[in-house]
Each structure stands twice: as C-alpha cells, then as structure tokens.
Design a protein around this motif. Structure first.
Motif, short mmCIF file in Angstrom:
data_model
loop_
_atom_site.label_atom_id
_atom_site.label_comp_id
_atom_site.label_asym_id
_atom_site.label_seq_id
_atom_site.Cartn_x
_atom_site.Cartn_y
_atom_site.Cartn_z
N PRO A 5 3.25 32.05 0.92
CA PRO A 5 3.34 32.64 2.43
C PRO A 5 2.97 31.24 3.24
CG PRO A 5 2.02 33.99 1.07
CD PRO A 5 2.35 32.76 0.14
N THR A 6 3.56 31.46 4.57
CA THR A 6 3.45 30.22 5.49
C THR A 6 2.00 29.81 5.65
OG1 THR A 6 5.38 31.15 6.36
CG2 THR A 6 4.33 29.32 7.57
N LYS A 7 1.20 31.02 5.62
CA LYS A 7 -0.04 30.74 6.27
C LYS A 7 -0.88 29.96 5.15
CE LYS A 7 -3.12 33.45 8.77
NZ LYS A 7 -3.83 34.83 8.94
N GLU A 8 -0.72 30.34 3.71
CA GLU A 8 -1.42 29.81 2.64
C GLU A 8 -1.04 28.32 2.58
OE1 GLU A 8 -1.04 32.39 -0.58
OE2 GLU A 8 -2.00 30.81 -1.92
N ARG A 9 0.25 28.20 2.62
CA ARG A 9 1.03 26.69 2.49
C ARG A 9 0.30 25.90 3.59
NH1 ARG A 9 6.44 27.46 3.68
NH2 ARG A 9 6.13 26.36 5.44
N ILE A 10 0.50 26.33 4.68
CA ILE A 10 -0.32 25.36 5.76
C ILE A 10 -1.69 25.22 5.34
CG2 ILE A 10 -0.92 25.17 8.21
CD1 ILE A 10 1.94 26.58 8.89
N ARG A 11 -2.41 26.21 5.08
CA ARG A 11 -3.85 26.14 4.90
C ARG A 11 -3.95 25.12 3.72
NH1 ARG A 11 -7.91 28.27 1.81
NH2 ARG A 11 -6.44 29.25 0.87
N HIS A 12 -3.29 25.04 2.53
CA HIS A 12 -3.37 24.17 1.44
C HIS A 12 -3.13 22.72 2.13
CE1 HIS A 12 -3.06 27.30 -1.78
NE2 HIS A 12 -3.86 27.62 -0.88
N GLN A 13 -2.07 22.68 2.77
CA GLN A 13 -1.82 21.22 3.22
C GLN A 13 -2.99 20.74 4.24
OE1 GLN A 13 1.97 20.53 5.02
NE2 GLN A 13 1.16 19.51 6.93
N GLU A 14 -3.45 21.45 4.78
CA GLU A 14 -4.67 21.01 6.00
C GLU A 14 -5.89 20.83 5.09
OE1 GLU A 14 -5.74 21.45 9.99
OE2 GLU A 14 -3.88 20.74 9.08
N LEU A 15 -6.27 21.54 4.07
CA LEU A 15 -7.20 21.48 3.20
C LEU A 15 -7.05 19.93 2.64
CD1 LEU A 15 -7.70 24.53 1.33
CD2 LEU A 15 -9.33 23.70 3.03
#
Ligand code: ADP
Ligand code: MG
Ligand code: ZN
Length: 733
Positions: A272-282
């Motif tokens: 899911p986009t949100k999760e993907r972006i969060r992982h990248q951010e992390l």
C-alpha cells in the motif's frame, strides 16, 4: 574593470560560494566547468556518474547571481530531500508538486512572485501547465536545470513521457539556458537527451563512470540470507539495500533479518502506498538499517551513506546492475556491492524470458542475461568488465577493489575435473537412455542419496561419488558452467533443462587434452581490508552519529541532511574544538557552523574530557573528490583524447573534432597524467610560457590555481595551468 579581471573575481567568487554555502573546498571533476558554462548562458549536458555531484552544479550556479533557477525533477520525494538539504545550508529553495495542499501552493507562489527564492524544484507535469509557463516569465528565471534527464528517453530505465514536452520550453524561452543532468551511461540515451531537448549546440561534459570507492564482489549463492547477514555483521551500524527479484522475497528476507534483530523493511510496488512511503522514509532517516527491495526502489534516493548494495538475485542486465550498485557510496566513502550468483537463478530467469510474447524482446533479454552471467562468472576485474560494457576502456588491469583483483582466481590444470564431469554425464545417458539436468549430475558426482539417484540406479555408476572429496557442490556447478562456456557441454531447454555432451565433449573423452579451468569462487570470501581513510575514533563517531540523528529528528529531516558520514568521520579523526577547526570539516559552511557548531563541538570536547585523543594519519582522499582520489583507470573517451593528442593534434582541434569543450579535453589529459600516462607538455606550452607559469606557481604554491591564474593576468586557461601542475606536480613527488 576589464573582462579578465571580472572572470578572475568570478573564479574566486565561485570557490568562496562553495565553501560558504556547502562547506566544500574544491570542486569535483567538471563541476566548475559546467557551472561556468551555465553562468555564461550556454546550454550544457552534464553526464556524471551517481555521486558525481550533479546537484551542486545547478545549485551553485543559482547562487552566483540574482534570479531564480528552476529545477525539473521527476520524483516528489527527491524534491523534498534536496530542498531540505538546501534549507539546512541556509539557501532559499522550495518546491511545487502535487503533494502540496492548495493553501501551501498558493503561499509558495506568492513568495515566488516576491522573488524570495533562489531555487525552485518543480515536477514536469506541473511546469508544463499554461499557468506555470506564464509565471516563469515573471520570475526572472535565468537557468533551467533538467535533472535525471534520461527520463526523456525510451531507452533509459525510467522513461517519463512528460519529459518529452520539455522541448516546448525551447520555443517559449529561447534565451533561457538549459542544463541537462544524468548519470546514464548508455550512448543511446545520451544521444536522445541531446536531440530531444535540442541541445546539440550546447557543451557536453562527460566524466568517467568509474566509481573508485565501490568494491565489487560476486559470491556463489549458497545460503543467501546467511550471506546477507555476514555482510551486515561486517559493518554492524551501516545501512544498505538488498535487491530481490520478487515482492515475496523482499518480505521474507526482511522478516528473516528482523528475526536476527536487524531493523529491516520490505519495499515493493505491491505494498500500500502509505506503507511503501513509510518504509522508504524510515530508511532515509536511518530508523532502519536495511531495505529489502525490488527494483522499484531507488531512483532519486539521495541517501548518501548507503554503505552496501547486495543483489540477492541476478539483475536483468548490466546497466541495471551498474545503476543499482551505484546507489552505494554517493558520499565517496568505500562501500560494498555484493552479487549473490547461482546458476539456478539463471534458469529461472530463462523461463521468464521464454514466457515473453515478443520474440525480439526475448532475444534482447536473453543476450542481456548472458552478459550478466558472463560478468558474474568472469575471473577478470569486475570494474573493467562493467566499464567496458559502457564503452569505457580501463588502462589499469588491477583495480585493487574487486574480488578478482584482491584475490585473483587462479587457473589450474582441470583435466581430471573435466574427465570426472564429462564421464558422469556420458554414463548417465548410457545407463538411463535419457539426459538429466545439471543438478542431478552434481548429485551423482557428489554421491548424494536422493530418491532419483536410487530410482534410476545411479549409485551404481562408476562416476557416483567420484567428486565428493574434490570440490563442493557449488564448485562443481561452476565447473559445469565453465565447461558449457568452453563448449564441452551444452544445456538444452526443450522440453526440460538437460545437460549434454557436445561433439567437442565426446571427442575429449576419446582423446584427452589438458584443459585449464578457473579456480571456482568459493562462497563468502575474504573481504578487502578497509582502506586507511576509514580510520577514525569509532566511539566518538557513534556518539556523533547519535547526535546527528537527534538533531535531524528535531528538524524532521533525514540525518545526512545535517551532516554526511564524510563530515562525521572527519570530526572523529581531527577532533575539532573551535569554530575555526570546525569550519575545516567537509560540508560545514557558514549556516551549519552557526546552527550545529556549538552542539557538535561540545560533544567532541566532552568526549575528549573522558577519552584520550587517538592519532590518525592525515587523511588523504576523503576531503578530496572521491573520483579524483584514485583515478587509475582511463575511460575510452580519455584514451581517445590521449591518442589524438599524441598524434600531434591541439586541444582545440580535438575538442572540435569530438564535439566537446576544451576544458573537457584538458580534464581528459589531466586524468591520463594522474593514471600514470605521460604527455609532452611542450606540445601545449612553449618553454617561455612554461617558465612564466612555473614562476607564478613558485609564488602561489601548486595548490592555488586561482592565485596563479591571477598572477599571470589571466593569460592561461585553467586547463593549461592544471595540466602544467599535473605534469610538474608529479615530477616533484
Ligand atoms: P549526483 O546527483 O551526481 O548523484 P549528488 O549531487 O547527490 O550526486 O552529490 C553526491 C554527494 O556529493 C552529496 O553528498 C554532495 O553533497 C557531495 N558533493 C557534491 N559536490 C561536492 C564537492 N565539490 N566536494 C565534496 N562533496 C561534494
Ligand atoms: Mg542527482
Ligand atoms: Zn578489479
């Protein structure tokens, strides 16, 4: 003031802007030339490898005079990062893209109308809206930078149709100079950039694509998650990317690593986009250490301290491999690229390829896969192989930073091994009347007790168990592959994958000839000793790293926006304790001194209160450009220049003939000298000129190019002075 004086003060101004705003004391190769051209109003195409410092080219140009520089950038995350980094350096920059609310956009536009910004990052879709184009007219735009310019080409790996529309800007703003930047290494894409953006008349700067700080290794893939762990354990605090082929594999590996207490997350287009972006951010914020990703992850990831890139599966082709490994070590510090290779993966990929509907596509994919496998199995320098793929020839055969150069894989008399394998294949065929796959051949050789071996009675073959104490199974697999390459065996894929003797193989069993084989690469091998420039006070470094993280979190930016690893290591080596010393640190400009100086200095002082100062040899390459630091290999573009020069052509002639600018030619010659080639300086400068230049350098010191140029009343190009220095500097060593 005459024009030569103006240009001298421009030079001085550029260097002092560089230190003031970015904290760097020298330019990386070609940066200065690119900036100067842009300031002179010329179009420029800048082809520098990842980590070559492309952003700085337009960022410094933006600061060198009033007005606005517009930067086109394909990725939203990338814009935000760059703007964060600029703001951390006290530079007025902003971005416009779809991530903003209407109110935010409105506010930023108001500020742009007031002329508050020096740099504007904008998505191409947004820029091409009629409203934006009208705005550009009002904003005193003096440079248009097109970052990741390869997006314009279908031949590249990130084609964005909207990039094609950027050429319309040529008609709308004929006087506006364009700077197109990319790290693409393929000629076809480079040509597309020039023609599709109508930049044929502009200057082209091409740096070598060698990445001297990257260490390349290929390991036989035996127990891949263990192998990943081994790389991690070798550098427990560092972060990196593991590329996997499938989405599922990224998730499984991340879980596996988590089970070992490693902070890892998956990344792929199916999340899911949100999760993907969060992982990248992390990952960008150093909250997790490892990102297990498909190739969806990467473009525009600006994180400069990625210390390793591991390929868990075989990449599609060498270009992807180069780009993906290129994400390691942008800051120029030594970083590792490890490819886990198994023949089984090749078979899997072949199957994928066979399923492609288009024959032409199949053909291309097969050829690319073959090149990839050749690379993996090659016993020669990895760097040489990679660069050769992009048409760059390398002068030095031993790069000192790949597995094959560090521990050369010797050849050995493999005649016995060849007999063992070929007779095994022949015996199986004779006994069973059918062929079998490579795996089964190896099981028979190594005396495995599998169900098939029993069912087919293969334990009664003379070959059974014959290779057991000679080589490990992966080693036998490598030998099989080499025999395929040498033409003794062939692999047929229809209807099953079967290993068979070729006529040459059958002949060999009749009349034996000595055969030399490459020593198989064993699983994990010894690691290159970290180069000296890594030496620093580990404890202080970790302390500073924690401080950096805290400071970054407070400001809601990635850690490397505060300071790069290069800067922290330098602090942990030189122990600066006052502002003056702190300013010597690479990446410390006036804003960072002001904002972070006190807190970092007090941490260092505190540390020194409880620990004694360690002594490190004066660092050599870190502060310098990593590309200049170890230029041993010569690209073929450099070679070509060298050849022409030696054939008696002048720099101007060569530049004209090759469609490059003279400073590129000078830079080629300088690279050649640094790589140990000699050039005849008399071809460039008469003895009288040489005497004058020598006198000037005697006064200013070789380090002060600008000063010498000024003393010489600007009569000589930087290129000429640099070459003179390269020739004489060498002699003095
Ligand atoms: P590219 O876009 O070419 O891949 P970047 O612009 O992201 O590279 O720069 C890579 C790193 O090099 C950044 O951390 C940047 O701060 C650093 N850098 C750029 N120019 C210089 C320089 N002249 N001296 C030292 N570091 C530099
Ligand atoms: Mg870039
Ligand atoms: Zn090598």
């Amino acid at each position: 003031m005459n024009s030569s004086h103006a240009s001298i003060s421009n030079q001085v101004a550029l260097l002092s802007l560089l230190k003031e705003h970015f904290g760097f004391t020298s330019f990386r190769p070609l940066q200065e030339e690119i900036i100067r051209d842009a300031l002179a109003g010329r179009d420029v195409v800048a082809l520098l490898p990842t980590g070559g410092g492309k952003s700085l080219c337009f960022q410094l140009a933006a600061l060198a005079r009033p007005g606005l520089t517009v930067v086109i950038s394909p990725l939203i995350a990338l814009m935000k990062d760059q703007v964060d980094a600029l703001q951390a350096n006290g530079i007025a920059a902003t971005f416009l893209n779809s991530s903003l609310t209407a109110q935010e956009s409105h506010d930023r536009l108001q500020s742009l109308h007031r002329g508050d910004y020096r740099l504007l990052y904008i998505a191409p879709e947004r820029l091409m809206l009629p409203g934006s184009l009208n705005d550009l007219l009002k904003w005193q735009v003096n440079l248009l930078a097109i970052d990741e310019a390869h997006c314009i080409s279908e031949w590249g790996h990130d084609f964005r149709p909207v990039y094609r529309r950027l050429v319309e800007l040529r008609d709308r703003f004929p006087a506006l100079p364009i700077m197109a930047l990319t790290a693409t290494a393929t000629i076809r894409v480079r040509d597309d950039i020039r023609t599709l953006l109508r930049l044929e008349d502009g200057a082209s700067y091409v740096a070598s694509f060698n990445r001297p700080n990257l260490r390349y290794r290929v390991q036989a893939k035996v127990n891949p998650s263990e192998q990943v762990l081994a790389v991690l354990q070798a550098q427990p605090h560092e972060s990196g990317i593991v590329y996997c082929q499938s989405r599922k594999a990224t998730e499984q590996l991340a879980e596996r690593l988590q089970a070992y207490g490693i902070l890892a997350k998956p990344y792929h287009a199916g999340l899911p986009t949100k999760e993907r972006i969060r992982h990248q951010e992390l990952f960008l914020r150093d909250e997790i250490q490892v990102i297990c990703a498909t190739i969806a992850f990467g473009m525009g990831i600006n994180k400069s301290n990625v210390r390793f890139v591991i390929h868990y599966d075989l990449p599609k082709n060498l270009e992807s491999y180069y780009q993906e490994t290129g994400r390691a070590g942008r800051d120029g510090l030594p970083s590792d690229c490890v490819l886990l290779f198994s023949a089984g993966d090749t078979v899997k990929q072949q199957r994928f390829i066979n399923e492609k509907p288009d024959m032409k596509e199949q053909q291309i994919a097969r050829a690319q896969l073959e090149q990839m496998v050749q690379y993996a199995e090659s016993a020669t320098c990895r760097r040489v192989e990679l660069l050769r793929y992009f048409g760059e020839e390398v002068a030095q055969e031993n790069c000192g930073a790949c597995d094959n150069c560090l521990s050369p894989r010797d050849a050995y008399d493999g005649t016995e091994d060849v007999i063992t394998v070929l007779s095994c294949v022949a015996q199986i065929r004779l006994k069973s009347g059918f062929g079998v796959g490579q795996n089964h051949v190896i099981e028979v050789l190594s005396g495995a007790k599998t169900e098939k071996v029993r069912r087919w009675g293969h334990e009664r073959l003379a070959a059974y168990g014959k290779g057991k104490n000679v080589h490990s199974r992966p080693e036998w697999a490598a030998i099989c592959r080499e025999l395929i390459k040498l033409g003794y065996l062939q692999q047929t894929t229809e209807p099953f994958t079967i290993l068979e003797l070729t006529p040459q193989g059958r002949d060999f069993l009749q009349v034996r000839q000595p055969v030399m084989l490459t020593k198989p690469m064993s699983a994990p091998e010894r690691k290159a000793a970290p180069s000296g420039d890594l030496a620093h006070d580990e404890e202080l470094f970790n302390r500073l790293r924690q401080l950096r993280k805290k400071v970054a979190d407070e400001r809601d930016v990635p850690a490397y926006v505060v300071f790069s690893d290069v800067a922290l290591r330098q602090m942990a080596r030189e122990y600066p304790t006052n502002d003056r010393e702190f300013l010597q640190v690479s990446g410390v400009g006036s804003r960072k001194l002001e904002e972070f100086g006190a807190i970092f200095l007090s941490t260092i002082t505190e540390h020194l209160g409880a620990h004694s100062r360690q002594n490190f040899p004066k660092e050599s390459s870190v502060n310098q450009s990593p590309l200049a630091a170890r230029k041993k290999s010569l690209g073929n573009t450099v070679q070509e220049t060298l050849r022409s020069f030696r054939s008696g052509k002048s720099v101007e002639e060569i530049a004209k003939q090759r469609g490059l600018v003279t400073s590129t030619i000078y830079s080629h010659l300088e690279q050649a000298i640094q790589a140990g080639e000699s050039i005849d300086i008399n071809q460039l400068l008469t003895p009288a000129h040489q005497t004058r230049i020598a006198a000037a350098f005697a006064q200013t010191g070789f380090g002060n190019l600008t000063g010498a140029k000024e003393l010489l009343h600007d009569l000589y190009d930087y290129g000429q002075l640099r070459l003179f220095r390269a020739v004489h500097g060498k002699r003095n060593q």
